[in-house]
Design a protein around this motif. Structure first.
Motif, short mmCIF file in Angstrom:
data_model
loop_
_atom_site.label_atom_id
_atom_site.label_comp_id
_atom_site.label_asym_id
_atom_site.label_seq_id
_atom_site.Cartn_x
_atom_site.Cartn_y
_atom_site.Cartn_z
N TYR A 184 0.83 -1.21 0.00
CA TYR A 184 0.00 0.00 0.00
C TYR A 184 0.86 1.26 0.00
O TYR A 184 0.60 2.21 -0.74
CB TYR A 184 -0.91 -0.01 1.24
CG TYR A 184 -1.82 1.20 1.32
CD1 TYR A 184 -2.97 1.27 0.55
CD2 TYR A 184 -1.53 2.26 2.17
CE1 TYR A 184 -3.81 2.37 0.62
CE2 TYR A 184 -2.35 3.37 2.25
CZ TYR A 184 -3.50 3.41 1.47
OH TYR A 184 -4.31 4.51 1.54
N GLN B 176 -6.16 10.71 -1.03
CA GLN B 176 -5.76 9.31 -1.22
C GLN B 176 -4.25 9.19 -1.42
O GLN B 176 -3.61 8.29 -0.86
CB GLN B 176 -6.49 8.72 -2.42
CG GLN B 176 -7.97 8.46 -2.20
CD GLN B 176 -8.58 7.70 -3.36
OE1 GLN B 176 -7.88 7.06 -4.15
NE2 GLN B 176 -9.89 7.77 -3.48
N ALA C 232 -2.38 9.79 1.83
CA ALA C 232 -2.49 8.65 2.74
C ALA C 232 -1.50 7.54 2.40
O ALA C 232 -1.23 6.68 3.24
CB ALA C 232 -3.92 8.10 2.70
N ARG C 233 -0.97 7.54 1.19
CA ARG C 233 -0.04 6.50 0.77
C ARG C 233 1.42 6.90 0.93
O ARG C 233 2.32 6.22 0.43
CB ARG C 233 -0.32 6.12 -0.69
CG ARG C 233 -1.73 5.60 -0.92
CD ARG C 233 -1.99 5.37 -2.39
NE ARG C 233 -1.30 4.19 -2.87
CZ ARG C 233 -1.83 2.98 -2.88
NH1 ARG C 233 -3.03 2.78 -2.42
NH2 ARG C 233 -1.14 1.95 -3.34
N ASN D 129 -6.89 -2.45 12.73
CA ASN D 129 -6.84 -1.94 11.36
C ASN D 129 -6.05 -2.87 10.45
O ASN D 129 -6.38 -3.03 9.27
CB ASN D 129 -6.22 -0.53 11.35
CG ASN D 129 -6.51 0.22 10.07
OD1 ASN D 129 -7.56 0.04 9.46
ND2 ASN D 129 -5.59 1.08 9.66
N LEU E 72 -6.67 -2.49 6.55
CA LEU E 72 -6.65 -1.03 6.43
C LEU E 72 -7.99 -0.44 6.03
O LEU E 72 -8.04 0.58 5.31
CB LEU E 72 -5.57 -0.58 5.44
CG LEU E 72 -4.13 -0.96 5.75
CD1 LEU E 72 -3.20 -0.40 4.68
CD2 LEU E 72 -3.70 -0.47 7.12
N THR E 73 -9.08 -1.04 6.47
CA THR E 73 -10.41 -0.52 6.11
C THR E 73 -11.00 0.39 7.18
O THR E 73 -12.05 0.98 6.96
CB THR E 73 -11.38 -1.68 5.84
OG1 THR E 73 -11.44 -2.53 7.00
CG2 THR E 73 -10.94 -2.48 4.63
N TRP F 163 -9.23 3.04 8.63
CA TRP F 163 -8.73 4.35 8.23
C TRP F 163 -7.53 4.16 7.32
O TRP F 163 -6.93 3.10 7.26
CB TRP F 163 -8.34 5.20 9.44
CG TRP F 163 -7.13 4.72 10.19
CD1 TRP F 163 -5.82 4.91 9.88
CD2 TRP F 163 -7.12 3.93 11.39
NE1 TRP F 163 -4.99 4.30 10.79
CE2 TRP F 163 -5.77 3.69 11.74
CE3 TRP F 163 -8.13 3.40 12.21
CZ2 TRP F 163 -5.40 2.95 12.85
CZ3 TRP F 163 -7.75 2.68 13.33
CH2 TRP F 163 -6.41 2.46 13.64
N LYS F 164 -7.18 5.21 6.61
CA LYS F 164 -6.05 5.14 5.67
C LYS F 164 -4.93 6.11 6.02
O LYS F 164 -3.77 5.85 5.72
CB LYS F 164 -6.53 5.46 4.25
CG LYS F 164 -7.54 4.47 3.68
CD LYS F 164 -6.89 3.15 3.32
CE LYS F 164 -7.86 2.24 2.57
NZ LYS F 164 -7.28 0.92 2.29
#
Length: 533
Positions: free
Chosen positions: A295, A318, A321-322, A441, A446-447, A449-450
């Motif tokens: 991820y 998004q 978050a990565r 998590n 990881l569903t 939070w990210k």
């Protein structure tokens, strides 16, 4: 309007109120017209003539001076009085109807859409397009333009993400040169602080700041700005924590560039005896989990949700978050601070992307009312983008566990400048709660939070946060381009949270001077590495 009767009552003159224009003169003969008939005639004229006067005034106000006759007035106002508009109004109404009809239709895939206005005009001249055909072509051009703008914006955000995630050449050069200096220069390896000052590292009468970073340049700005803004710099103690690969360079910088009269300690994570695998098992799991590594270190483009309905702002979130920094031990280290500094009671924790502009010693006088964390809340403020963060912005409330355990409207708070009461913290189970939710998590892939380390901290510190005045900590300088400059000048601490860090080329030029003024450009290492040139 005035009526004038002749003495003999044989004539009646009707004139305007100013007396200059005679609108009508009537001669009557008593022999043929009775007084009753005359009276009725006058009443009818008194009723009709005001309308003629109003129409005349309207035409005059419109500037139509050529309309000097009742015939002209009739041609201009007759259709409107009878409820019939002019031809242009009817055409506009028909166009509205066609556009409303086309709005629900799809543009045919085989329709040739012009690329620009000139091409559109050329095709209209050469083809006998109906009004509906024109409307469909116009819709196709608008949709095509919107797609191109959106794709360009998403590409810009992707490039910005890669720029923010990479290490600039100048900063990498600085780290390498200072590391080399550590190995060859004994002065760069001197003890920090000097032996006689070691007892002050645990003296709670001093102002203790903790900074966790692997960015030497950023660390130097944080420390310099804090010391220069302090009213009692001789009572400042900075505890700088870095990783093993950066330790030599970080130590060299502060050994060769002392910021007197503050006391500075530099420690690597490898030098803390408490940081063992037994004490931080969840972090080892985070770093070794295949899904986590894919991820954060995998293909960010294919991993992002690039649906047709995604907004640029959602896409930017998004990508942020990565960022690989979110699985770094340095980023999670703040949750272990009471164990790493067992002799300290109260500290101020700082991120490396902040600048201190005011004396922070009053923070130690704030009454936290038995709470652990003094922080600025981020759910209310002038900036509706930066200061609008609630739990719903960080957690996936479609997950049953999140929906059951948390309130989506609960106010969030900010990391970056926090007053921590270690004495109160050691009496809580904050660290255990943090670990438990991290594990949950991971189990949920990881569903829950990210984004980063703030979400588990929001849960772990629930009930332990004391809000402080927003002027102590201003956020958003790394992603809000329209930041109010006057508010920036007034804030005690400004925070460049977001991608546009001031040491990057993508940083906002009008906000960079607040950071760069604390950077010593005359320093030999800074000059040789061409920092921000």
């Amino acid at each position: 309007m005035q009526l004038h009767f002749s003495p003999s009552m044989r004539s009646v003159t009707i004139s305007s109120s100013n007396g200059f224009i005679d609108l009508m003169k009537i001669k009557v003969t008593a022999r043929h017209i009775s007084y009753r008939t005359l009276f009725h005639t006058i009443l009818v004229l008194a009723f009709l003539l005001p309308f003629v006067f109003i129409l005349t005034a309207l035409v005059t106000l419109e500037g139509v001076n050529k309309c000097s006759s009742f015939d002209c007035l009739g041609r201009r106002w007759g259709p409107k009085l009878l409820g019939r508009g002019d031809e242009s109004g009817r055409l506009v109404k028909d166009l509205y109807n066609i556009l409303n009809q086309v709005s629900t239709e799809q543009v045919p895939v085989d329709r040739n859409i012009p690329d620009n206005f000139t091409q559109l005009v050329s095709e209209i001249k050469s083809n006998a397009y109906s009004a509906k055909d024109f409307a469909i072509i116009l819709k196709g051009m608008m949709e095509k333009s919107e797609r191109e703008v959106r794709e360009s914006k998403l590409q810009e955000l992707m490039n910005k993400h890669f720029a923010a995630s990479s290490v600039p050449k100048g900063i990498h050069c600085l780290s390498l040169r200072l590391t080399d200096e550590y190995s060859s220069n004994a002065h760069a390896r001197r003890q920090l602080p000097s032996p006689e000052l070691l007892p002050l590292l645990s003296d709670n009468s001093y102002y203790h700041f903790i900074l966790s970073t692997d960015n030497i340049l950023a660390a130097s700005v944080v420390v310099t700005s804090a010391v220069q803004s302090s009213l009692a710099p001789e009572r400042i103690v900075f505890h700088v924590i870095t990783d093993k690969k950066t330790y030599a360079g970080m130590h060299s910088w502060f050994a060769l560039n002392p910021i007197s009269p503050a006391i500075i300690e530099v420690k690597g994570v490898h030098q803390f005896d408490w940081l063992t695998r037994d004490n931080v098992p969840v972090l080892e799991a985070v770093e070794n989990h295949n899904g986590i590594r894919n991820y954060y270190h995998g293909n960010h483009i294919s991993g992002a949700n690039l649906g047709d309905n995604i907004s640029p702002r959602s896409f930017a979130s998004q990508l942020q978050a990565r960022s690989p920094k979110y699985i770094s031990l340095l980023n999670h280290l703040r949750i272990y601070l009471p164990e790493l500094f067992p002799n300290l009671d109260k500290v101020v924790f700082l991120d490396d992307d902040v600048v201190i502009q005011r004396d922070l010693s009053p923070l130690w006088e704030i009454d936290l009312h038995g709470k652990v964390n003094g922080a600025v809340e981020t759910c209310k403020g002038e900036d509706s983008w930066v200061m609008s963060k609630r739990f719903r912005n960080y957690f996936n409330f479609s997950h049953p566990l999140v929906a059951k355990s948390l309130d989506p409207n609960e106010c969030a708070w900010a990391y970056g400048m926090n007053v921590f009461d270690f004495h109160a913290w050691r009496k809580t189970n904050i660290r255990e709660t943090y670990h438990a939710w991290l594990k949950e998590n991971l189990r949920s892939n990881l569903t829950l939070w990210k984004l980063g380390t703030l979400p588990p901290a929001l849960i772990a510190f629930r009930g332990h946060v004391q809000p402080i005045e927003p002027s102590w900590h201003m956020l958003g300088l790394g992603y809000q381009k329209n930041t109010n400059i006057e508010n920036v000048k007034k804030a005690a601490v400004i925070h460049y949270n977001g991608q546009s860090k001031p040491w990057l080329q993508i940083g906002y030029e009008h906000l960079r001077p607040f950071w760069s003024k604390y950077l010593n450009y005359s320093n030999e290492f800074v000059k040789n590495c061409h920092i921000l040139e």
